[in-house]
Design a protein around this motif. Structure first.
Motif, PDB file in Angstrom:
ATOM      1  N   ILE A  64       0.855  -1.185   0.000  1.00 25.22           N
ATOM      2  CA  ILE A  64       0.000   0.000   0.000  1.00 25.22           C
ATOM      3  C   ILE A  64       0.893   1.238   0.000  1.00 25.22           C
ATOM      4  CG2 ILE A  64      -1.968  -1.090   1.138  1.00 25.22           C
ATOM      5  CD1 ILE A  64      -1.002   0.209   3.760  1.00 25.22           C
ATOM      6  N   ARG A  65       0.346   2.308  -0.540  1.00 22.02           N
ATOM      7  CA  ARG A  65       1.067   3.566  -0.589  1.00 22.02           C
ATOM      8  C   ARG A  65       0.317   4.574   0.241  1.00 22.02           C
ATOM      9  NH1 ARG A  65       0.183   7.992  -3.070  1.00 22.02           N
ATOM     10  NH2 ARG A  65      -1.290   7.141  -4.557  1.00 22.02           N
ATOM     11  N   GLU A  66       1.022   5.220   1.150  1.00 17.36           N
ATOM     12  CA  GLU A  66       0.462   6.324   1.926  1.00 17.36           C
ATOM     13  C   GLU A  66       1.337   7.530   1.668  1.00 17.36           C
ATOM     14  OE1 GLU A  66       0.280   5.167   5.999  1.00 17.36           O
ATOM     15  OE2 GLU A  66      -1.163   3.578   5.627  1.00 17.36           O
ATOM     16  N   ASP A  67       0.782   8.518   0.995  1.00 17.17           N
ATOM     17  CA  ASP A  67       1.512   9.717   0.594  1.00 17.17           C
ATOM     18  C   ASP A  67       2.750   9.319  -0.210  1.00 17.17           C
ATOM     19  OD1 ASP A  67      -0.390  11.383   1.794  1.00 17.17           O
ATOM     20  OD2 ASP A  67       0.591  11.179   3.733  1.00 17.17           O
ATOM     21  N   GLU A  68       3.944   9.558   0.334  1.00 16.03           N
ATOM     22  CA  GLU A  68       5.171   9.302  -0.413  1.00 16.03           C
ATOM     23  C   GLU A  68       5.882   8.023   0.021  1.00 16.03           C
ATOM     24  OE1 GLU A  68       7.746  12.674  -0.391  1.00 16.03           O
ATOM     25  OE2 GLU A  68       6.159  14.028  -1.003  1.00 16.03           O
ATOM     26  N   LYS A  69       5.248   7.194   0.831  1.00 20.71           N
ATOM     27  CA  LYS A  69       5.875   5.976   1.325  1.00 20.71           C
ATOM     28  C   LYS A  69       5.079   4.754   0.883  1.00 20.71           C
ATOM     29  CE  LYS A  69       8.608   7.955   4.658  1.00 20.71           C
ATOM     30  NZ  LYS A  69       9.937   7.755   4.977  1.00 20.71           N
ATOM     31  N   VAL A  70       5.799   3.654   0.666  1.00 17.99           N
ATOM     32  CA  VAL A  70       5.189   2.389   0.289  1.00 17.99           C
ATOM     33  C   VAL A  70       5.453   1.398   1.409  1.00 17.99           C
ATOM     34  CG1 VAL A  70       5.240   0.515  -1.381  1.00 17.99           C
ATOM     35  CG2 VAL A  70       5.518   2.853  -2.166  1.00 17.99           C
ATOM     36  N   TYR A  71       4.400   0.674   1.818  1.00 19.93           N
ATOM     37  CA  TYR A  71       4.503  -0.281   2.921  1.00 19.93           C
ATOM     38  C   TYR A  71       3.985  -1.645   2.483  1.00 19.93           C
ATOM     39  CZ  TYR A  71       4.741   3.997   5.710  1.00 19.93           C
ATOM     40  OH  TYR A  71       5.096   5.214   6.213  1.00 19.93           O
ATOM     41  N   PHE A 101      -1.820 -12.841  -4.833  1.00 20.85           N
ATOM     42  CA  PHE A 101      -2.062 -11.738  -5.760  1.00 20.85           C
ATOM     43  C   PHE A 101      -2.113 -10.425  -5.000  1.00 20.85           C
ATOM     44  CE2 PHE A 101      -4.877  -8.944  -8.208  1.00 20.85           C
ATOM     45  CZ  PHE A 101      -4.281  -9.018  -9.454  1.00 20.85           C
ATOM     46  N   SER A 102      -1.382  -9.426  -5.482  1.00 20.24           N
ATOM     47  CA  SER A 102      -1.371  -8.122  -4.828  1.00 20.24           C
ATOM     48  C   SER A 102      -0.845  -7.058  -5.787  1.00 20.24           C
ATOM     49  CB  SER A 102      -0.479  -8.169  -3.577  1.00 20.24           C
ATOM     50  OG  SER A 102      -0.565  -6.950  -2.860  1.00 20.24           O
ATOM     51  N   MET A 103      -0.812  -5.828  -5.284  1.00 22.57           N
ATOM     52  CA  MET A 103      -0.216  -4.739  -6.043  1.00 22.57           C
ATOM     53  C   MET A 103       1.191  -4.524  -5.500  1.00 22.57           C
ATOM     54  SD  MET A 103      -1.258  -0.779  -6.891  1.00 22.57           S
ATOM     55  CE  MET A 103      -2.533  -0.702  -5.746  1.00 22.57           C
ATOM     56  N   PHE A 104       2.145  -4.274  -6.424  1.00 21.49           N
ATOM     57  CA  PHE A 104       3.531  -4.057  -6.053  1.00 21.49           C
ATOM     58  C   PHE A 104       4.040  -2.811  -6.757  1.00 21.49           C
ATOM     59  CE2 PHE A 104       2.710  -8.601  -5.877  1.00 21.49           C
ATOM     60  CZ  PHE A 104       3.105  -8.896  -4.584  1.00 21.49           C
ATOM     61  N   TYR A 105       5.054  -2.187  -6.177  1.00 21.80           N
ATOM     62  CA  TYR A 105       5.657  -0.993  -6.768  1.00 21.80           C
ATOM     63  C   TYR A 105       7.086  -1.318  -7.184  1.00 21.80           C
ATOM     64  CZ  TYR A 105       1.652   1.584  -5.044  1.00 21.80           C
ATOM     65  OH  TYR A 105       0.383   2.032  -4.817  1.00 21.80           O
ATOM     66  N   LEU A 106       7.433  -0.939  -8.403  1.00 21.66           N
ATOM     67  CA  LEU A 106       8.761  -1.207  -8.951  1.00 21.66           C
ATOM     68  C   LEU A 106       9.574   0.075  -9.069  1.00 21.66           C
ATOM     69  CD1 LEU A 106       7.776  -3.537 -11.942  1.00 21.66           C
ATOM     70  CD2 LEU A 106       8.429  -4.215  -9.639  1.00 21.66           C
ATOM     71  N   GLU A 107      10.865  -0.101  -9.323  1.00 23.16           N
ATOM     72  CA  GLU A 107      11.723   1.019  -9.677  1.00 23.16           C
ATOM     73  C   GLU A 107      11.415   1.412 -11.121  1.00 23.16           C
ATOM     74  OE1 GLU A 107      13.977   2.508  -7.637  1.00 23.16           O
ATOM     75  OE2 GLU A 107      13.324   1.166  -6.035  1.00 23.16           O
ATOM     76  N   LYS A 108      11.719   2.637 -11.490  1.00 25.98           N
ATOM     77  CA  LYS A 108      11.380   3.156 -12.817  1.00 25.98           C
ATOM     78  C   LYS A 108      11.961   2.293 -13.935  1.00 25.98           C
ATOM     79  CE  LYS A 108      11.758   7.174 -15.789  1.00 25.98           C
ATOM     80  NZ  LYS A 108      12.291   8.522 -15.970  1.00 25.98           N
TER      81      LYS A 108
END
Length: 166
Positions: free
Chosen positions: A2-9, A138-145
């Motif tokens: 999850i993303r809260e403002d500028e942080k990903v947890y 299954f989930s949402m993930f954040y990657l590097e650019k």
């Protein structure tokens, strides 16, 4: 995730269902060699421009002042990138990862935050939806650019993490 403002947890469910693996010593060496190779290419380009500007300032007196500006700017860039590289090498040396099968690339998320200093703070996130390979979680993930731009639906990506536990 999850993303809260500028942080990903990582959520509690993520922590239970994601299996962390460890890079082999050979994989870590290969990652670091590739990173240093990219550093050296950039350093060579910067050094060439810097030496060219110095040569212009010495041999062509009419271009001395513009050359001084280029020299000062290149020195600033060299110092800036060397400081950035110091922090980035820590990320390259991370020993743990997990693998995700990309099922959907989502739109990038951009957050614009007003700051007290002139301008604003812009942060961009690169989300995907995917499945952890070991248990089909299954989930949402954040990657590097860079990784986000290279990945395709149906491919497996490695997401590097700091520690053995999330």
């Amino acid at each position: 995730m999850i993303r809260e403002d500028e942080k990903v947890y990582f959520t509690e469910e993520d922590k239970k269902n994601i299996y962390i693996k460890k890079y082999t010593a050979e994989e870590l060496k290969t990652k670091e060699k590739q990173y240093k190779k990219n550093q050296n290419v950039r350093r060579s380009i910067f050094l060439t421009i810097l030496l060219g500007a110095i040569a212009l300032s010495v041999f062509v007196k009419s271009l001395a002042y513009p050359s001084y500006l280029v020299i000062a700017f290149m020195i600033f860039l060299i110092i800036l990138y060397e400081n950035i590289d110091r922090t980035d090498i820590k990320a390259v040396r991370r020993k743990y990862y997990f693998e995700v099968l990309v099922e959907e690339k989502l739109e990038t998320e951009t957050i614009i935050e007003q700051t007290l200093s002139p301008g604003s703070n812009i942060t961009t996130f690169y989300p995907i939806r995917g499945r952890v390979l070991e248990n089909d979680y299954f989930s949402m993930f954040y990657l590097e650019k860079e990784e986000y731009e290279k990945c395709r639906v149906g491919e497996t990506v490695r997401i590097t993490v700091r520690e053995e536990k999330l």
